[in-house]
Design an enzyme around this catalytic site. Structure first.
Site: not given
Length: 354
Positions: A205, A212
């Site tokens: 993550k 991102e």
């Protein structure tokens, strides 16, 4: 009821994601006990069918064993939350950290909780405010026993097979059918993945969020270049002085292009079409100048940790690193650097700021 194996789960932290995770679980037939420092947040979910608790002790007391407690709080208070929660638990219980904790902290916490016989599962959770409807992408770390026992929870939270009309990946075999125990050998195509032992979920993550950062920065920079393609027009006449680089070819920058319409057309058939472009187009449709924003961009840690991992692994990560620094610059953290540069220019050449 959609799930064949309803479970009971406690949720500590009822912010946007925590509350919507509870809602998604209850929709699928799971029973949820909820706690938050906000009475209003508890009451809102009680009105939708959850069981409220006004303390961690009350929360634990309302759970059947072996318990499963999901904590969805800021990374900075996970440690203190665990300090209060773990003494109330029994051997065989499981704590799930679904926030954005540092994976190295997960490793230490899993070791500490194992001394009490309590399982610790780290679950990177992606989906934002849209996850209630779309489902959440789950990146999970922890021991096999705990992760497998909670499979019905992961299955209810994740998007599920063929979610959002995602076609099967070309060249990838279809997920195998469940075996005699009811477990499937492959879950990534359903939107959740047991990435490895403690810390592995938040490691994946972490890098996900670093990517991102880079994707968001590229979209923002590209649209800004298009927005300023009119710099050569008369109303943007260049200042002619010794401190300003002149625009050599003003005729090459005579375009007033609607960036909102560009974002919209990029959504349709473009190589760079993505959910981030979709969201950007929606924001620009509502507010073409984005005047409600200051341009100050936070970073919650994952980008920094991704860059650190890249350095320690010896892996070049120029794009992610630059996108992290852009966020620093947006918060004026480079102001003193600029002052030093201006001071040096003034000292050696008498240059003045413009």
């Amino acid at each position: 009821m959609a799930t064949d194996t309803p479970m009971q789960l406690a949720m500590v932290g009822l912010g946007r994601m925590g509350a919507n995770l509870v809602r998604r679980l209850m929709r699928d037939g799971h029973r949820c006990v909820v706690y938050d420092v906000s009475e209003d947040a508890i009451a809102a979910l009680e009105s939708e069918g959850a069981t409220g608790a006004r303390s961690l002790q009350e929360l634990v007391d309302q759970l059947d064993g072996p318990r499963a407690v999901w904590i969805m709080v800021p990374a900075g208070i996970v440690g203190s939350t665990l300090d209060d929660l773990v003494p109330l638990l029994n051997a065989g219980d499981t704590v799930i950290d679904g926030g954005n904790s540092y994976y190295r902290d997960d490793i230490h916490r899993a070791e500490a909780l194992s001394e009490h016989g309590v399982h610790y599962v780290d679950c990177g959770t992606s989906g934002g405010v849209w996850g209630l409807e779309r489902g959440y992408c789950l990146m999970i770390g922890g021991d096999d026993e705990a992760v497998e026992r909670l499979a019905p929870i992961w299955e209810s939270i994740a998007p599920g097979p063929m979610a959002d009309s995602v076609d099967p990946t070309p060249g990838r075999a279809a997920a195998p059918a469940p075996d005699a125990t009811g477990s499937a050998a492959e879950t990534a195509q359903d939107g959740w993945l047991h990435c490895g032992p403690s810390g592995a979920g938040h490691f994946v993550k972490m890098v996900h969020n670093g990517i991102e950062y880079g994707m968001m920065a590229a979209i923002a920079e590209g649209l800004s270049i298009i927005k300023h393609a009119n710099v050569g027009m008369a109303e943007h006449a260049a200042v002619t002085d010794a401190e300003t680089t002149p625009l050599r070819d003003p005729w090459a920058y005579q375009y007033d292009i609607d960036v909102g319409e560009v974002a919209e057309v990029w959504r349709r058939g473009s190589v760079i079409s993505s959910w981030l472009v979709d969201l950007t187009a929606a924001a620009l449709a509502r507010s073409p100048e984005l005047s409600e924003y200051t341009g100050t961009v936070s970073d919650s840690g994952e980008g920094r940790w991704t860059v650190l991992a890249a350095v320690e692994e010896g892996v070049p990560a120029e794009v992610i690193t630059a996108s992290l620094y852009q966020r620093f610059e947006s918060r004026d953290l480079g102001t003193f650097t600029g002052k030093v540069l201006s001071a040096m220019r003034a000292e050696f050449g008498g240059h003045v700021e413009r």
